[in-house]
Design an enzyme around this catalytic site. Structure first.
Site, PDB file in Angstrom:
ATOM      1  N   ASP A   1     -11.129   1.831 -13.282  1.00  0.00           N
ATOM      2  CA  ASP A   1      -9.843   1.116 -13.338  1.00  0.00           C
ATOM      3  C   ASP A   1      -9.055   1.449 -14.604  1.00  0.00           C
ATOM      4  O   ASP A   1      -9.598   1.381 -15.708  1.00  0.00           O
ATOM      5  CB  ASP A   1     -10.064  -0.397 -13.324  1.00  0.00           C
ATOM      6  CG  ASP A   1     -10.613  -0.914 -12.012  1.00  0.00           C
ATOM      7  OD1 ASP A   1     -10.997  -0.092 -11.166  1.00  0.00           O
ATOM      8  OD2 ASP A   1     -10.669  -2.144 -11.842  1.00  0.00           O
TER       9      ASP A   1
ATOM     10  N   SER B   1     -10.752  -5.374 -16.075  1.00  0.00           N
ATOM     11  CA  SER B   1      -9.379  -4.859 -16.011  1.00  0.00           C
ATOM     12  C   SER B   1      -8.296  -5.836 -16.461  1.00  0.00           C
ATOM     13  O   SER B   1      -8.497  -7.046 -16.477  1.00  0.00           O
ATOM     14  CB  SER B   1      -9.065  -4.424 -14.577  1.00  0.00           C
ATOM     15  OG  SER B   1      -9.933  -3.414 -14.159  1.00  0.00           O
TER      16      SER B   1
ATOM     17  N   ASP C   1      -8.090  -9.520 -13.785  1.00  0.00           N
ATOM     18  CA  ASP C   1      -7.009  -8.541 -13.627  1.00  0.00           C
ATOM     19  C   ASP C   1      -5.639  -9.083 -14.022  1.00  0.00           C
ATOM     20  O   ASP C   1      -4.665  -8.982 -13.255  1.00  0.00           O
ATOM     21  CB  ASP C   1      -6.943  -8.026 -12.179  1.00  0.00           C
ATOM     22  CG  ASP C   1      -8.224  -7.377 -11.712  1.00  0.00           C
ATOM     23  OD1 ASP C   1      -9.112  -7.158 -12.558  1.00  0.00           O
ATOM     24  OD2 ASP C   1      -8.344  -7.090 -10.508  1.00  0.00           O
TER      25      ASP C   1
ATOM     26  N   GLU D   1      -7.349  -7.766  -5.372  1.00  0.00           N
ATOM     27  CA  GLU D   1      -7.522  -7.310  -6.749  1.00  0.00           C
ATOM     28  C   GLU D   1      -6.290  -6.603  -7.307  1.00  0.00           C
ATOM     29  O   GLU D   1      -5.327  -6.327  -6.618  1.00  0.00           O
ATOM     30  CB  GLU D   1      -8.726  -6.360  -6.810  1.00  0.00           C
ATOM     31  CG  GLU D   1     -10.021  -6.976  -6.301  1.00  0.00           C
ATOM     32  CD  GLU D   1     -11.219  -6.123  -6.631  1.00  0.00           C
ATOM     33  OE1 GLU D   1     -11.969  -6.489  -7.560  1.00  0.00           O
ATOM     34  OE2 GLU D   1     -11.420  -5.090  -5.959  1.00  0.00           O
TER      35      GLU D   1
END
EC number: 2.4.1.10
Length: 473
Positions: free
Chosen positions: A86, A164, A247, A342
């Site tokens: 990522d 992330s 995220d 996500e």
């Protein structure tokens, strides 16, 4: 015992029996004085009807991730011995790629291919104008092991991995990083976290000079977004549930600062549980479709997964010092469809707000979608806070279905807006970590996606260099 919860479960059981007997709404109303309900909670939803259209729609090549030539794929030379997956660029407030003293910067998750628990954020950089994967240099890890203790933060000290996030180039020339603090010590507790990353520049390199203002922001309030304690109380991993709060993607609008992030709904905006299977808002289209699809779902092997599916793209407002100001309603939720949407990403383009998320078919409850199917879904609105409507009528933007063992497998697709035009650059990672001795997880070749109003399409013959962020068109 929670009497209210028990009563709710008893009501659901009665309705379930009625549906299985073919009595549907009338039988349920007669026996319990209640009916299937329709409650949006004031948020947009990824509906079962829309998702059921995707298996046929995805056959169109304009939604398909391009095929890549495996013989041309390179490891990142400056990341020797590391898988890199990522990633996210340093962005301006409008989402375009920032120019930091003549460099583009990308933050990425990286780690030892032989150790799945080794997950840290590294900083890569490339001179503006260069595009070759070999031109990416590695500044190393952003955080030292001691930073989480030096921060004097009660949550940070238990961090075991870095997950992330996003990064913004502030108006005063600073780099502000947002990411997910993951703790393996507390049943996968996830916390939205931030720090200022101090970076010095020379003609030939960038150097990380430490971090400051390192702190936790938000770990779920339980009411709007599920927190880890709820996950634990309901049986943690053994329950089959999937807790997410990660995220964080930074965005600004009208002078306000926000984070949009992956989450699960809380107790006041459509929580998980069997009763969720009877909310018409999660199905879409019509009452007749609801009756047909709900009966089918109640008798399927996907019923339990659907009960627990309450994915969301959440939103909080930040103060100017990047502390929590206000917990806001989700921008969109995926109740009964999937527990995991996500890589939240949102930006304004040509007067519209575009919201994107990545998801795996293996986590979904939709007939016709297989475990190998990988998606980027997208939604559009006239305002940042919604309501959001699906792009391309269903939300399908990108689809990929390669075997996870394929060298050219890609995931974590991320749309990068450009300074001009209707095209965005799609970045992702290629090759799953730890699968090959000589092929590491690496920056995938980028490609272009065209966006016009409520429609998108992959631009033909638009494959770019691995990790390329911008195009001069």
């Amino acid at each position: 015992m929670n009497i209210k919860k028990f009563a709710k479960q008893a009501t659901v059981l009665t309705f379930t029996t009625a549906l299985l007997a073919g009595g549907a709404t009338q039988a349920f109303a007669k026996e319990t004085n209640q009916k299937p309900y329709k409650e949006t909670y004031g948020i947009s939803h990824i509906t079962r009807h829309d998702m059921l259209q995707i298996p046929e729609q995805q056959k169109n090549e304009k939604y398909q991730v391009p095929e890549f030539d495996s013989s041309t794929i390179k490891n990142i030379s400056s990341a020797k011995g590391l898988d890199v997956w990522d990633s996210w660029p340093l962005q301006n407030a409008d989402g375009t790629v920032a120019n930091y003293h003549g460099y583009h910067i990308v933050f990425a998750l990286a780690g030892d291919p032989k150790n799945a628990d080794d997950t840290s954020i590294y900083m890569f950089y490339q001179k503006v104008g260069e595009t070759s994967i070999d031109s990416w240099k590695n500044a190393g890890r952003v955080f030292k092991d001691s930073d989480k203790f030096d921060a004097n933060d009660s949550i940070l000290k238990d961090q075991t991995q870095e997950w992330s996030g996003s990064a913004t180039f502030t108006s005063d020339g600073k780099i502000r990083l947002f990411y997910t603090d993951f703790s393996g010590k507390h049943y996968g507790k996830q916390t939205l976290t931030t720090a200022q990353v101090n970076v010095s520049a020379s003609d030939s390199s960038l150097n990380i000079n430490g971090v400051e203002d390192y702190k936790s922001i938000f770990d779920g309030d339980g009411k709007t977004y599920q927190n880890v304690q709820q996950f634990i109380d309901e049986g943690n991993y053994s329950s089959g549930d999937n807790h997410t709060l990660r995220d964080p993607h930074y965005v600004e609008d009208k002078g306000h600062k926000y984070l949009v992030f992956e989450a699960n709904t809380g107790t006041e905006d459509g929580y998980q549980g069997e009763e969720s299977l009877f909310n018409k808002a999660y199905y879409g289209k019509s009452t007749s479709f609801f009756r047909q699809e709900s009966q089918k779902l109640l008798q399927s092997d996907k019923k339990r997964t659907a009960e627990l599916a309450n994915g969301a793209l959440g939103m909080i407002e930040l103060n100017d010092d990047y502390t929590l100001k206000k917990v806001m309603k989700p921008l969109i939720a995926s109740n009964t469809v999937t527990d995991e949407i996500e890589r939240a990403n949102v930006f304004k383009m040509n007067g519209k707000w575009y919201l994107f998320t990545d998801s795996r078919g293996s986590k979904m409850t939709i007939d016709g979608i297989t475990s190998n199917d990988i998606y980027m879904l997208g939604y559009v609105s006239n305002s940042l806070t919604g309501p959001y409507k699906p792009l391309n009528k269903t939300g399908l933007v990108l689809k990929m279905d390669l075997d996870p063992n394929d060298v050219t497998f890609t995931y974590s697709h991320f749309a990068v807006p450009q300074a001009k035009g209707n095209n965005v650059v799609i970045t992702s990672y290629m090759t799953n970590r730890g699968f090959y001795a000589d092929k590491q997880s690496t920056f995938a070749p980028s490609f272009l996606l065209n966006i016009k109003g409520k429609k998108t399409s992959v631009v033909k013959d638009s494959i770019l260099e691995q990790g390329q962020l911008t195009v001069n068109k």
